[in-house]
Design a protein around this motif. Structure first.
Motif, PDB file in Angstrom:
ATOM      1  N   GLN A  63     -16.596 -65.933 -23.849  1.00 17.90           N
ATOM      2  CA  GLN A  63     -16.725 -66.149 -25.198  1.00 17.90           C
ATOM      3  C   GLN A  63     -16.094 -66.594 -26.011  1.00 17.90           C
ATOM      4  O   GLN A  63     -16.129 -66.420 -27.161  1.00 17.90           O
ATOM      5  CB  GLN A  63     -15.590 -64.240 -25.269  1.00 17.90           C
ATOM      6  N   SER A  64     -15.120 -67.991 -26.087  1.00 23.04           N
ATOM      7  CA  SER A  64     -14.432 -68.644 -26.830  1.00 23.04           C
ATOM      8  C   SER A  64     -15.314 -69.816 -26.399  1.00 23.04           C
ATOM      9  O   SER A  64     -15.074 -70.577 -26.523  1.00 23.04           O
ATOM     10  CB  SER A  64     -13.068 -68.635 -26.317  1.00 23.04           C
ATOM     11  N   ILE A  65     -16.337 -69.911 -24.951  1.00 27.32           N
ATOM     12  CA  ILE A  65     -17.075 -71.213 -24.553  1.00 27.32           C
ATOM     13  C   ILE A  65     -18.089 -71.426 -26.356  1.00 27.32           C
ATOM     14  O   ILE A  65     -18.585 -70.843 -25.735  1.00 27.32           O
ATOM     15  CB  ILE A  65     -17.150 -71.387 -23.367  1.00 27.32           C
ATOM     16  N   ALA A  66     -18.554 -72.515 -26.344  1.00 23.83           N
ATOM     17  CA  ALA A  66     -19.522 -72.731 -27.154  1.00 23.83           C
ATOM     18  C   ALA A  66     -20.442 -73.679 -26.283  1.00 23.83           C
ATOM     19  O   ALA A  66     -22.098 -73.156 -26.258  1.00 23.83           O
ATOM     20  CB  ALA A  66     -19.129 -74.508 -28.867  1.00 23.83           C
ATOM     21  N   ALA A  67     -20.615 -74.482 -25.284  1.00 26.06           N
ATOM     22  CA  ALA A  67     -21.177 -75.703 -24.871  1.00 26.06           C
ATOM     23  C   ALA A  67     -20.300 -75.737 -23.407  1.00 26.06           C
ATOM     24  O   ALA A  67     -19.215 -76.165 -23.756  1.00 26.06           O
ATOM     25  CB  ALA A  67     -21.562 -76.877 -25.615  1.00 26.06           C
ATOM     26  N   LEU A  68     -21.403 -76.120 -22.671  1.00 26.60           N
ATOM     27  CA  LEU A  68     -21.135 -77.332 -20.821  1.00 26.60           C
ATOM     28  C   LEU A  68     -21.672 -78.224 -21.589  1.00 26.60           C
ATOM     29  O   LEU A  68     -23.085 -77.858 -21.805  1.00 26.60           O
ATOM     30  CB  LEU A  68     -22.002 -76.058 -20.200  1.00 26.60           C
ATOM     31  N   ILE A  69     -21.615 -79.371 -21.349  1.00 23.80           N
ATOM     32  CA  ILE A  69     -22.493 -80.729 -20.564  1.00 23.80           C
ATOM     33  C   ILE A  69     -22.436 -81.463 -19.107  1.00 23.80           C
ATOM     34  O   ILE A  69     -21.185 -81.672 -19.332  1.00 23.80           O
ATOM     35  CB  ILE A  69     -22.321 -82.009 -22.163  1.00 23.80           C
ATOM     36  N   ILE A  70     -22.977 -81.803 -19.173  1.00 20.24           N
ATOM     37  CA  ILE A  70     -23.210 -82.859 -17.918  1.00 20.24           C
ATOM     38  C   ILE A  70     -23.952 -83.856 -18.387  1.00 20.24           C
ATOM     39  O   ILE A  70     -25.058 -83.694 -18.761  1.00 20.24           O
ATOM     40  CB  ILE A  70     -23.730 -82.151 -16.684  1.00 20.24           C
ATOM     41  N   GLU A  71     -23.797 -85.201 -17.247  1.00 22.86           N
ATOM     42  CA  GLU A  71     -24.676 -85.601 -16.561  1.00 22.86           C
ATOM     43  C   GLU A  71     -25.530 -85.224 -15.792  1.00 22.86           C
ATOM     44  O   GLU A  71     -24.960 -85.464 -15.151  1.00 22.86           O
ATOM     45  CB  GLU A  71     -24.065 -86.803 -16.396  1.00 22.86           C
ATOM     46  N   PRO A  72     -26.969 -85.007 -16.207  1.00 23.41           N
ATOM     47  CA  PRO A  72     -27.578 -83.879 -14.884  1.00 23.41           C
ATOM     48  C   PRO A  72     -28.009 -85.132 -13.744  1.00 23.41           C
ATOM     49  O   PRO A  72     -28.217 -86.472 -13.723  1.00 23.41           O
ATOM     50  CB  PRO A  72     -28.941 -83.467 -15.527  1.00 23.41           C
ATOM     51  N   LEU A  73     -27.195 -84.402 -12.367  1.00 22.94           N
ATOM     52  CA  LEU A  73     -28.237 -85.834 -11.356  1.00 22.94           C
ATOM     53  C   LEU A  73     -26.955 -86.576 -10.884  1.00 22.94           C
ATOM     54  O   LEU A  73     -26.980 -87.367  -9.865  1.00 22.94           O
ATOM     55  CB  LEU A  73     -29.741 -85.710 -10.663  1.00 22.94           C
ATOM     56  N   LEU A  74     -26.486 -87.159 -11.978  1.00 26.32           N
ATOM     57  CA  LEU A  74     -25.695 -88.587 -12.179  1.00 26.32           C
ATOM     58  C   LEU A  74     -24.994 -88.996 -13.006  1.00 26.32           C
ATOM     59  O   LEU A  74     -25.401 -89.393 -14.220  1.00 26.32           O
ATOM     60  CB  LEU A  74     -26.934 -89.563 -11.532  1.00 26.32           C
ATOM     61  N   GLN A  75     -23.721 -89.156 -12.503  1.00 30.23           N
ATOM     62  CA  GLN A  75     -22.880 -89.432 -13.140  1.00 30.23           C
ATOM     63  C   GLN A  75     -22.741 -90.939 -13.084  1.00 30.23           C
ATOM     64  O   GLN A  75     -22.501 -91.573 -12.326  1.00 30.23           O
ATOM     65  CB  GLN A  75     -20.911 -88.822 -12.898  1.00 30.23           C
ATOM     66  N   GLY A  76     -23.044 -91.081 -14.562  1.00 32.33           N
ATOM     67  CA  GLY A  76     -22.954 -93.140 -14.851  1.00 32.33           C
ATOM     68  C   GLY A  76     -21.597 -93.768 -14.399  1.00 32.33           C
ATOM     69  O   GLY A  76     -21.515 -94.182 -13.251  1.00 32.33           O
ATOM     70  N   ALA A  77     -21.312 -94.550 -15.675  1.00 33.19           N
ATOM     71  CA  ALA A  77     -20.024 -94.356 -15.525  1.00 33.19           C
ATOM     72  C   ALA A  77     -18.601 -94.353 -14.818  1.00 33.19           C
ATOM     73  O   ALA A  77     -17.615 -94.959 -14.834  1.00 33.19           O
ATOM     74  CB  ALA A  77     -19.302 -95.122 -17.070  1.00 33.19           C
ATOM     75  N   GLY A  78     -19.174 -93.235 -14.464  1.00 32.18           N
ATOM     76  CA  GLY A  78     -17.906 -92.737 -13.260  1.00 32.18           C
ATOM     77  C   GLY A  78     -18.115 -92.926 -12.147  1.00 32.18           C
ATOM     78  O   GLY A  78     -17.018 -92.776 -11.429  1.00 32.18           O
ATOM     79  N   GLY A  79     -18.811 -93.570 -12.126  1.00 35.06           N
ATOM     80  CA  GLY A  79     -19.272 -93.964 -10.812  1.00 35.06           C
ATOM     81  C   GLY A  79     -20.590 -93.751 -10.043  1.00 35.06           C
ATOM     82  O   GLY A  79     -20.324 -94.030  -8.987  1.00 35.06           O
ATOM     83  N   MET A  80     -20.939 -93.251 -10.696  1.00 35.47           N
ATOM     84  CA  MET A  80     -22.575 -92.956 -10.438  1.00 35.47           C
ATOM     85  C   MET A  80     -22.764 -92.314  -9.216  1.00 35.47           C
ATOM     86  O   MET A  80     -23.193 -92.266  -7.742  1.00 35.47           O
ATOM     87  CB  MET A  80     -23.195 -95.109  -9.095  1.00 35.47           C
ATOM     88  N   ARG A  81     -21.845 -92.013  -9.476  1.00 26.42           N
ATOM     89  CA  ARG A  81     -21.695 -90.156  -9.019  1.00 26.42           C
ATOM     90  C   ARG A  81     -22.647 -89.001  -8.878  1.00 26.42           C
ATOM     91  O   ARG A  81     -23.035 -89.139  -9.147  1.00 26.42           O
ATOM     92  CB  ARG A  81     -20.622 -89.713  -9.208  1.00 26.42           C
ATOM     93  N   LEU A  82     -23.428 -88.846  -7.620  1.00 29.58           N
ATOM     94  CA  LEU A  82     -24.392 -87.859  -7.961  1.00 29.58           C
ATOM     95  C   LEU A  82     -23.849 -86.554  -7.151  1.00 29.58           C
ATOM     96  O   LEU A  82     -22.927 -85.883  -6.612  1.00 29.58           O
ATOM     97  CB  LEU A  82     -25.193 -88.362  -6.329  1.00 29.58           C
ATOM     98  N   CYS A  83     -24.790 -85.838  -8.214  1.00 33.05           N
ATOM     99  CA  CYS A  83     -25.050 -83.945  -7.771  1.00 33.05           C
ATOM    100  C   CYS A  83     -26.739 -83.729  -7.682  1.00 33.05           C
ATOM    101  O   CYS A  83     -26.924 -84.552  -8.106  1.00 33.05           O
ATOM    102  CB  CYS A  83     -23.806 -83.058  -8.169  1.00 33.05           C
ATOM    103  N   ARG A  84     -26.401 -82.704  -6.751  1.00 36.88           N
ATOM    104  CA  ARG A  84     -27.713 -81.682  -6.153  1.00 36.88           C
ATOM    105  C   ARG A  84     -28.140 -80.985  -7.142  1.00 36.88           C
ATOM    106  O   ARG A  84     -27.953 -80.301  -7.980  1.00 36.88           O
ATOM    107  CB  ARG A  84     -27.459 -81.177  -4.918  1.00 36.88           C
ATOM    108  N   PRO A  85     -29.532 -81.254  -7.130  1.00 37.16           N
ATOM    109  CA  PRO A  85     -30.146 -80.252  -8.262  1.00 37.16           C
ATOM    110  C   PRO A  85     -29.983 -78.963  -7.668  1.00 37.16           C
ATOM    111  O   PRO A  85     -29.642 -78.252  -9.177  1.00 37.16           O
ATOM    112  CB  PRO A  85     -32.192 -80.297  -7.509  1.00 37.16           C
ATOM    113  N   SER A  86     -29.436 -78.694  -7.462  1.00 42.03           N
ATOM    114  CA  SER A  86     -29.696 -76.732  -6.601  1.00 42.03           C
ATOM    115  C   SER A  86     -28.180 -76.484  -7.199  1.00 42.03           C
ATOM    116  O   SER A  86     -27.783 -75.722  -7.811  1.00 42.03           O
ATOM    117  CB  SER A  86     -28.891 -76.651  -4.959  1.00 42.03           C
TER     118      SER A  86
END
Ligand SMILES: Cc1ncc(COP(=O)(O)O)c(C=O)c1O
Length: 447
Positions: free
Chosen positions: A218-241
């Motif tokens: 109830q206190s959370i405003a927003a969630l932010i993500i780099e979708p599918l690919l975290q760039g500067a964090g080291g080109m880390r991937l997550c799956r579309p699912s």
């Protein structure tokens, strides 16, 4: 090679360097230890040329900005055309065709009802704008206690205060820790080719999010993500699912979802926007870098209409109190429009698919090496981790960077991660040269 007209002017590089050394403060640079930068005098397609006329293949697309290639004649022409009309006008109380056309074109290209475009100047400001919209949205709709932001470990969203807070996991920002705003950080289930624990890691990340929602939803405003690919964090991937499930959970809890597509936008991941691969639509999306094909600083934060409507009213206090001197700069908007047209004219997504096929063949060779871990591939991006390389700015990663530069390749490791993210115009021969150089550098590190 070596056909740079500036070669004819001996001493140019030394003159530039003397002035640069005396007066310039470079980004992400320890001037106490760093050597001289390379003086670039010309660029064309996938290549940069230094003052001696040496060619450097721009394999990281100049911080992931360059899409169609350097000095594209059609973009150059669009820029000149707009400069002949007018260069800039303030954007409150005034508008112009390049901005209205660009907003319309983006709304048509983005999925769902992402159709309300707020202009700013770079990736960081586009994120800052998204955060401020999300924060004020909840005030405007009468739920002001929603103030917490949720981000992912290893995420990078820029260097302004709000954006930096979202990337608080990074050691880079430790001097500014006390200035940062409140952010809850979730684990990213980073995955790679041949990963057999992806399901388990995703389940862990999703249950961490569920636990956070149960505790403080109830206190959370927003969630932010780099979708599918975290760039500067080291080109880390997550799956579309994973992305899809994440958005479902956020929606279930009524939280705004922000996609930071500053790096992933405009084809890098194989589709025009990464979100298309997960079939999900956020409430806000941030775009920059490839927006102007790497030509000009311009960014947009695009909102769904329902978000925009929460800012309408009879009084100014419901409006978004944000803007920049160069908001919606007409030169940059004209360039962005020319770039979007090229995606059609040059069948750019097919070019990216071709790069992806070449990368795939290379990836198999890299994956078979003892010194390589976590091979990954997404769209035009190939990445590996080098087992022997340490963290950000480690001696090994600097050695690799220097080796590549000396061999005419702009490849800059992100800590242990080596990656290629070339401009889409890169030729078959240039890719062959890039792969050969990449391997040679790895061999050198091992020897
Ligand atoms: C995902 C992401 N968001 C935001 C930014 C910040 O963009 P800028 O450097 O243009 O401010 C970057 C920069 O690399 C990025 O990769």
């Amino acid at each position: 090679m070596n056909d740079d007209p500036n070669r004819a002017r001996p001493g140019l590089a030394q003159e530039v360097l003397a002035r640069d050394r005396r007066h310039v403060w470079h980004p992400f640079t320890q001037h106490g230890t760093e050597g001289d930068p390379v003086v670039i005098t010309r660029a064309k397609d996938a290549s940069l040329f230094d003052a001696q006329g040496n060619e450097i293949l721009d394999l990281v697309s100049s911080w992931w900005t360059c899409t169609h290639g350097h000095a594209h004649p059609k973009i150059n022409a669009a820029l000149a055309r707009q400069a002949g009309l007018f260069e800039h006008v303030m954007f409150a109380g005034f508008t112009h065709q390049p901005a209205a056309d660009l907003a319309t074109a983006l709304a048509a290209l983005l999925p769902g009802d992402l159709g309300r475009v707020f202009f700013s100047d770079d990736g960081s400001t586009s994120v800052e704008v998204a955060l401020k919209i999300a924060y004020q949205y909840w005030i405007n709709v009468g739920e002001p206690r929603r103030r917490i932001l949720v981000a992912f470990d290893g995420g990078y969203h820029g260097d302004t205060l709000g954006a930096m807070s979202l990337g608080r996991g990074s050691q880079m920002f430790s001097p500014f820790r006390e200035l940062m705003c409140k952010v809850c950080v979730l684990p990213l289930p980073a995955t790679f080719e041949g990963d057999d624990a992806a399901d388990e890691r995703e389940a862990g990340a999703l249950s961490a999010f569920e636990a956070l929602l149960a505790d403080r939803g109830q206190s959370i405003a927003a969630l932010i993500i780099e979708p599918l690919l975290q760039g500067a964090g080291g080109m880390r991937l997550c799956r579309p699912s994973f992305l899809k499930r994440l958005v479902e959970l956020a929606r279930g809890a009524g939280i705004l979802v922000i996609f930071d597509e500053v790096a992933t936008g405009f084809g890098r991941t194989g589709t025009l926007f990464a979100m298309e691969q997960a079939g999900v639509v956020p409430d806000l999306v941030c775009l920059s870098k490839g927006l102007t094909a790497g030509y000009m600083p311009l960014a947009v934060t695009v909102a769904r209409e329902a978000v925009f409507e929460a800012f309408l009213g009879e009084t100014f206090d419901r409006a978004l109190p944000h803007g920049h001197s160069f908001t919606a700069n007409p030169l940059a908007c004209a360039v962005a429009l020319a770039s979007l047209a090229l995606f059609e004219e040059e069948k750019t997504l097919e070019r990216i698919a071709r790069i992806n096929r070449r990368h795939r063949a290379m990836l198999a060779e890299l994956a078979a090496r003892e010194d390589v871990a976590r091979p990954r591939l997404l769209g035009s991006i190939l990445a590996i981790d080098v087992k022997a390389a340490g963290g950000y700015q480690s001696a090994e990663s600097r050695r690799l960077r220097d080796f590549y530069l000396a061999h005419g390749l702009n490849i800059r490791p992100l800590g242990p991660t080596l990656y290629l993210m070339p401009p889409y115009c890169i030729t078959e021969e240039e890719l062959t040269r890039a792969y050969a150089g990449l391997i040679e550098g790895l061999d050198t590190l091992g020897s």
